[in-house]
Design an enzyme around this catalytic site. Structure first.
Site, PDB file in Angstrom:
ATOM      1  N   ILE A  45       0.887  -1.164   0.000  1.00 47.23           N
ATOM      2  CA  ILE A  45       0.000   0.000   0.000  1.00 47.23           C
ATOM      3  C   ILE A  45       0.917   1.204   0.000  1.00 47.23           C
ATOM      4  O   ILE A  45       1.636   1.452   0.959  1.00 47.23           O
ATOM      5  CB  ILE A  45      -0.962  -0.019   1.188  1.00 47.23           C
ATOM      6  CG1 ILE A  45      -1.959  -1.147   0.937  1.00 47.23           C
ATOM      7  CG2 ILE A  45      -1.653   1.347   1.328  1.00 47.23           C
ATOM      8  CD1 ILE A  45      -3.150  -1.161   1.810  1.00 47.23           C
ATOM      9  N   PRO A  46       0.941   1.922  -1.127  1.00 47.41           N
ATOM     10  CA  PRO A  46       2.018   2.885  -1.389  1.00 47.41           C
ATOM     11  C   PRO A  46       1.865   4.200  -0.631  1.00 47.41           C
ATOM     12  O   PRO A  46       1.613   5.249  -1.226  1.00 47.41           O
ATOM     13  CB  PRO A  46       1.932   3.095  -2.902  1.00 47.41           C
ATOM     14  CG  PRO A  46       0.477   2.894  -3.207  1.00 47.41           C
ATOM     15  CD  PRO A  46      -0.020   1.851  -2.240  1.00 47.41           C
ATOM     16  N   CYS A  47       2.051   4.163   0.679  1.00 48.46           N
ATOM     17  CA  CYS A  47       1.980   5.393   1.464  1.00 48.46           C
ATOM     18  C   CYS A  47       3.107   6.341   1.072  1.00 48.46           C
ATOM     19  O   CYS A  47       3.054   7.530   1.387  1.00 48.46           O
ATOM     20  CB  CYS A  47       1.998   5.083   2.960  1.00 48.46           C
ATOM     21  SG  CYS A  47       3.407   4.113   3.484  1.00 48.46           S
ATOM     22  N   HIS A  48       4.127   5.814   0.368  1.00 51.54           N
ATOM     23  CA  HIS A  48       5.215   6.701  -0.077  1.00 51.54           C
ATOM     24  C   HIS A  48       4.752   7.675  -1.161  1.00 51.54           C
ATOM     25  O   HIS A  48       5.464   8.608  -1.499  1.00 51.54           O
ATOM     26  CB  HIS A  48       6.416   5.870  -0.573  1.00 51.54           C
ATOM     27  CG  HIS A  48       6.103   4.941  -1.716  1.00 51.54           C
ATOM     28  ND1 HIS A  48       5.581   3.683  -1.528  1.00 51.54           N
ATOM     29  CD2 HIS A  48       6.235   5.089  -3.057  1.00 51.54           C
ATOM     30  CE1 HIS A  48       5.416   3.093  -2.714  1.00 51.54           C
ATOM     31  NE2 HIS A  48       5.797   3.929  -3.651  1.00 51.54           N
TER      32      HIS A  48
END
Lengths: 259, 182
Positions: free
Chosen positions: A162-165
């Site tokens: 889950i690309p919180c970046h």
């Protein structure tokens, strides 16, 4: 009675079970969760999963500490396994490389409904693009909860997948990152093809949105539709208000919002 | 731990005691499956599936019923069924293909191979030539070490029949082993 060689030989056919059997059974029953080692741009990872999907992703450090943290957070034991359930095995590496769950089952049921909603929204940001925290807040119908969104993303149990970046500050600085050093956020975004230097310079000069004077649509600067516009037709805006008053409408794909 | 003690713990707290059940029985279940089906990969799959089914069944059982179980004999009723189904499916395919397509077997290196040859490769092969009822009874009684009553329960056959199968199975093994190694 004379010594029976055949019975001895039959007894010798008993062998120890392979070491992999017990962990497979315990993870299969759901009594414990399992974890495996995987590789990524940021180095080796430990990826844990339970019956409902992937539960945690961390940079591989001391496995003992990983297990302790895991138990503290989820109240469950995680043990190393050499094999994953088929649905996870099939989709895990793709999810890590592409930075989205895709068809990989991810277990968000152990989180609060708010955090799960934040993570689901973050998972929709395309590879190589970024959105501000305020965008996530608005996407989940809580435009005022920008700080809470930041907190929820900071404790994302499944980073990379889950690309919180891809969620950054509204002033264009990249902000904090939970997986290892803060610079890892830049490493990931650069790896995905985002020119972070250009993005930051644009944001530093006050630009929040870019529009195209041929379409009359404005976007987040990294939206693929914004990037498609030729330099000669690109119009920069400092705010949504400025864009709208110039007669531009928001892109329906990136749904531009600044916090 | 005694079978009754293990059953009592399973009845009290299944998730806590189940790992002990697996630890106690895994060598026997794996060995038995290995000697019945003939290759390590399938034996591990069968052992894993047997324990998973056992767990699901135990989840649904009332505590009183669990307390009365003899864990080894009961798990073997599940495992023996899986072995027999495997045997039925596989016996329609040529044996040579099965022997040559086991990567785990091939990876074990020359030393293990030699030991197996000396101890039991011949015997393993002859075991697999026995009819299913004889093979299952001989393996459960003499390799796994289950008493006749438990073998009978696991195979759902009368004790007398099981004893006769073991007896005839051993006799057949002796004859065949003498034929090849005079």
């Amino acid at each position: 009675m004379k010594h029976d060689r055949l019975l001895d030989d039959l007894g010798d056919l008993a062998v120890p079970a392979p070491d992999s059997l017990l962990p497979r059974v315990l993870v299969g029953t759901g009594i414990v969760d399992g974890y495996v080692r995987r590789t990524s741009v940021l180095g080796d990872l430990l990826v844990a999963f339970g019956a409902n999907g992937v539960t945690a992703v961390e940079l591989a450090g001391d496995p003992g500490e990983f297990v302790t943290r895991y138990e503290r957070r989820f109240g469950r034991r995680a043990i190393p396994v050499d094999r994953m359930p088929p649905t996870i095995a099939r989709h895990l590496d793709t999810a890590i490389i592409e930075g989205r769950p895709g068809r990989l089952p991810v277990d968000l049921d152990r989180l609060t409904a708010f955090q799960a909603a934040v993570l689901r929204a973050a998972a929709t940001i395309p590879r190589g693009e970024v959105r501000p925290y305020g965008w996530v807040a608005k996407e989940i119908g809580k435009p005022g909860a920008v700080r809470a969104v930041g907190t929820a993303l900071a404790s994302n149990p499944v980073p990379l997948i889950i690309p919180c970046h891809r969620v950054v500050r509204s002033d264009g600085t990249l902000g904090d990152y939970s997986l290892g050093e803060p610079e890892n956020k830049r490493t990931l975004l650069e790896f995905e093809g985002l020119d972070t230097g250009t993005f930051e310079a644009l944001a530093a000069s006050g630009v929040r949105f870019t529009g195209s004077d041929t379409t009359g649509i404005f976007c987040h600067p990294t939206c693929r539709h914004a990037r498609r516009a030729g330099a000669a037709h690109r119009v920069d805006f400092a705010s949504e208000q400025e864009a709208r008053s110039s007669g531009y409408r928001p892109c329906k794909v990136c749904r531009p919002v600044a916090a | 731990m005694s079978p009754q003690g293990l059953a009592a713990e399973l009845a009290d707290d299944l998730d806590r005691a189940f790992p002990d059940l697996v630890r106690t029985l895994q060598d026997g279940v794996y060995s038995g499956a290995l000697r019945m089906v003939g290759n390590r990969h399938d034996a591990e799959e069968i052992a894993q599936e047997a324990f998973l089914r056992a767990y699901r069944a135990l989840r649904a059982y009332p505590a009183e019923r669990i307390r009365e179980l003899n864990p080894a004999a009961w798990v073997w009723t599940i495992a023996a069924n899986l072995c027999r189904n495997h045997h039925r499916t596989r016996s329609r395919r040529p044996v040579t293909a099965e022997l040559s397509t086991d990567p785990a077997e091939a990876r074990r290196g020359p030393e293990a191979e030699t030991i197996d040859h000396e101890l039991g490769d011949r015997l393993t092969a002859e075991l697999r030539r026995l009819t299913w009822p004889m093979r299952a009874a001989v393996v459960l009684h003499h390799v796994v070490g289950l008493p006749y009553e438990e073998v009978a329960a696991a195979l759902d056959r009368p004790v007398g029949t099981v004893k006769a199968d073991v007896h005839r199975g051993l006799a057949r093994l002796r004859t065949r082993l003498q034929e090849v190694t005079p």
